[in-house]
Design a protein around this motif. Structure first.
Motif, PDB file in Angstrom:
ATOM      1  N   LYS A   1      21.056 -12.275   3.477  1.00  8.56           N
ATOM      2  CA  LYS A   1      21.703 -11.637   2.334  1.00  8.56           C
ATOM      3  C   LYS A   1      21.143 -10.246   2.067  1.00  8.56           C
ATOM      4  O   LYS A   1      21.862  -9.375   1.592  1.00  8.56           O
ATOM      5  CB  LYS A   1      21.535 -12.492   1.076  1.00  8.56           C
ATOM      6  N   ASP A   2      19.849 -10.064   2.335  1.00  8.54           N
ATOM      7  CA  ASP A   2      19.207  -8.777   2.053  1.00  8.54           C
ATOM      8  C   ASP A   2      17.902  -8.696   2.825  1.00  8.54           C
ATOM      9  O   ASP A   2      17.294  -9.718   3.130  1.00  8.54           O
ATOM     10  CB  ASP A   2      18.936  -8.646   0.560  1.00  8.54           C
ATOM     11  N   GLY A   3      17.477  -7.484   3.112  1.00  7.65           N
ATOM     12  CA  GLY A   3      16.208  -7.259   3.774  1.00  7.65           C
ATOM     13  C   GLY A   3      15.864  -5.782   3.700  1.00  7.65           C
ATOM     14  O   GLY A   3      16.623  -4.958   4.200  1.00  7.65           O
ATOM     15  N   TYR A   4      14.756  -5.450   3.028  1.00  6.51           N
ATOM     16  CA  TYR A   4      14.412  -4.047   2.847  1.00  6.51           C
ATOM     17  C   TYR A   4      12.951  -3.886   2.425  1.00  6.51           C
ATOM     18  O   TYR A   4      12.282  -4.856   2.072  1.00  6.51           O
ATOM     19  CB  TYR A   4      15.327  -3.396   1.810  1.00  6.51           C
ATOM     20  N   LEU A   5      12.505  -2.655   2.454  1.00  8.27           N
ATOM     21  CA  LEU A   5      11.182  -2.276   1.959  1.00  8.27           C
ATOM     22  C   LEU A   5      11.366  -1.764   0.535  1.00  8.27           C
ATOM     23  O   LEU A   5      11.941  -0.697   0.322  1.00  8.27           O
ATOM     24  CB  LEU A   5      10.573  -1.177   2.837  1.00  8.27           C
ATOM     25  N   PRO A   6      10.913  -2.518  -0.465  1.00  8.31           N
ATOM     26  CA  PRO A   6      11.075  -2.069  -1.853  1.00  8.31           C
ATOM     27  C   PRO A   6      10.269  -0.806  -2.138  1.00  8.31           C
ATOM     28  O   PRO A   6       9.187  -0.598  -1.580  1.00  8.31           O
ATOM     29  CB  PRO A   6      10.534  -3.239  -2.678  1.00  8.31           C
ATOM     30  N   THR A   7      10.802   0.011  -3.019  1.00  5.93           N
ATOM     31  CA  THR A   7      10.106   1.210  -3.466  1.00  5.93           C
ATOM     32  C   THR A   7       9.006   0.812  -4.453  1.00  5.93           C
ATOM     33  O   THR A   7       9.066  -0.280  -5.041  1.00  5.93           O
ATOM     34  CB  THR A   7      11.072   2.176  -4.165  1.00  5.93           C
ATOM     35  N   PRO A   8       8.024   1.680  -4.670  1.00  7.15           N
ATOM     36  CA  PRO A   8       7.007   1.384  -5.690  1.00  7.15           C
ATOM     37  C   PRO A   8       7.632   1.121  -7.064  1.00  7.15           C
ATOM     38  O   PRO A   8       7.154   0.263  -7.815  1.00  7.15           O
ATOM     39  CB  PRO A   8       6.140   2.642  -5.705  1.00  7.15           C
ATOM     40  N   GLU A   9       8.711   1.818  -7.387  1.00  4.90           N
ATOM     41  CA  GLU A   9       9.384   1.612  -8.674  1.00  4.90           C
ATOM     42  C   GLU A   9       9.997   0.210  -8.757  1.00  4.90           C
ATOM     43  O   GLU A   9       9.965  -0.421  -9.818  1.00  4.90           O
ATOM     44  CB  GLU A   9      10.469   2.674  -8.895  1.00  4.90           C
ATOM     45  N   GLN A  10      10.547  -0.265  -7.639  1.00  2.00           N
ATOM     46  CA  GLN A  10      11.109  -1.615  -7.623  1.00  2.00           C
ATOM     47  C   GLN A  10      10.009  -2.659  -7.791  1.00  2.00           C
ATOM     48  O   GLN A  10      10.191  -3.655  -8.486  1.00  2.00           O
ATOM     49  CB  GLN A  10      11.887  -1.861  -6.325  1.00  2.00           C
ATOM     50  N   ILE A  11       8.872  -2.431  -7.165  1.00  2.00           N
ATOM     51  CA  ILE A  11       7.735  -3.357  -7.306  1.00  2.00           C
ATOM     52  C   ILE A  11       7.269  -3.383  -8.762  1.00  2.00           C
ATOM     53  O   ILE A  11       7.040  -4.455  -9.327  1.00  2.00           O
ATOM     54  CB  ILE A  11       6.562  -2.954  -6.375  1.00  2.00           C
ATOM     55  N   GLU A  12       7.147  -2.219  -9.376  1.00  2.00           N
ATOM     56  CA  GLU A  12       6.712  -2.140 -10.773  1.00  2.00           C
ATOM     57  C   GLU A  12       7.690  -2.833 -11.712  1.00  2.00           C
ATOM     58  O   GLU A  12       7.291  -3.345 -12.759  1.00  2.00           O
ATOM     59  CB  GLU A  12       6.558  -0.680 -11.194  1.00  2.00           C
ATOM     60  N   GLY A  13       8.966  -2.888 -11.344  1.00  2.00           N
ATOM     61  CA  GLY A  13       9.985  -3.489 -12.191  1.00  2.00           C
ATOM     62  C   GLY A  13      10.205  -4.976 -11.971  1.00  2.00           C
ATOM     63  O   GLY A  13      11.106  -5.564 -12.578  1.00  2.00           O
ATOM     64  N   LEU A  14       9.400  -5.614 -11.131  1.00  2.00           N
ATOM     65  CA  LEU A  14       9.585  -7.036 -10.868  1.00  2.00           C
ATOM     66  C   LEU A  14       9.305  -7.868 -12.107  1.00  2.00           C
ATOM     67  O   LEU A  14       8.380  -7.581 -12.870  1.00  2.00           O
ATOM     68  CB  LEU A  14       8.651  -7.500  -9.739  1.00  2.00           C
ATOM     69  N   GLY A  15      10.103  -8.922 -12.267  1.00  2.00           N
ATOM     70  CA  GLY A  15       9.836  -9.888 -13.333  1.00  2.00           C
ATOM     71  C   GLY A  15       8.598 -10.704 -12.999  1.00  2.00           C
ATOM     72  O   GLY A  15       8.080 -10.645 -11.877  1.00  2.00           O
ATOM     73  N   SER A  16       8.146 -11.492 -13.943  1.00  2.00           N
ATOM     74  CA  SER A  16       6.871 -12.201 -13.779  1.00  2.00           C
ATOM     75  C   SER A  16       6.884 -13.169 -12.589  1.00  2.00           C
ATOM     76  O   SER A  16       5.912 -13.233 -11.837  1.00  2.00           O
ATOM     77  CB  SER A  16       6.490 -12.925 -15.060  1.00  2.00           C
ATOM     78  N   GLU A  17       7.966 -13.929 -12.393  1.00  2.00           N
ATOM     79  CA  GLU A  17       8.003 -14.883 -11.282  1.00  2.00           C
ATOM     80  C   GLU A  17       7.994 -14.153  -9.938  1.00  2.00           C
ATOM     81  O   GLU A  17       7.234 -14.501  -9.041  1.00  2.00           O
ATOM     82  CB  GLU A  17       9.239 -15.776 -11.369  1.00  2.00           C
ATOM     83  N   GLU A  18       8.834 -13.128  -9.796  1.00  2.00           N
ATOM     84  CA  GLU A  18       8.902 -12.413  -8.521  1.00  2.00           C
ATOM     85  C   GLU A  18       7.621 -11.630  -8.279  1.00  2.00           C
ATOM     86  O   GLU A  18       7.165 -11.519  -7.146  1.00  2.00           O
ATOM     87  CB  GLU A  18      10.122 -11.496  -8.483  1.00  2.00           C
TER      88      GLU A  18
END
Length: 98
Positions: free
Chosen positions: A58-75
């Motif tokens: 369904k998806d596969g990528y290298l998350p940006t630092p901003e995406q990592i910072e925006g992760l919810g608690s479970e993820e």
């Protein structure tokens, strides 16, 4: 090493003990690797060794630092587990009755 993120749809194989109760699952995976294709290969080997057949990526990528910072608690917890172990998978199941 970078942390790559994947989402796969999978089905249990006959050798998988989950087959009695689970018809399919979506798995969210974090994999530490040096590049995307290597990370994908690691994820696929992991799933195959656990007797899951990949029906769709369904998806596969290298998350940006901003995406990592925006992760919810479970993820974020899943991401951190992969940082320690090199790989982490979280399964979301469809039970046979559904």
């Amino acid at each position: 090493m970078d942390s790559y993120y994947f989402i796969f749809e999978v089905e249990p194989q006959h050798e998988n003990p989950m087959i009695a109760h689970v018809s399919r699952a979506v798995v969210h995976m974090w994999v530490l690797s040096t590049e995307l294709n290597e990370a994908r290969d690691i994820a696929l080997r992991f799933l195959k060794s656990a007797s899951w057949e990949i029906t769709e990526e369904k998806d596969g990528y290298l998350p940006t630092p901003e995406q990592i910072e925006g992760l919810g608690s479970e993820e974020l917890s899943n991401y951190q587990a992969a940082q320690l172990k090199g790989i982490h998978a979280m399964f979301y199941y469809w039970h046979r009755s559904e």
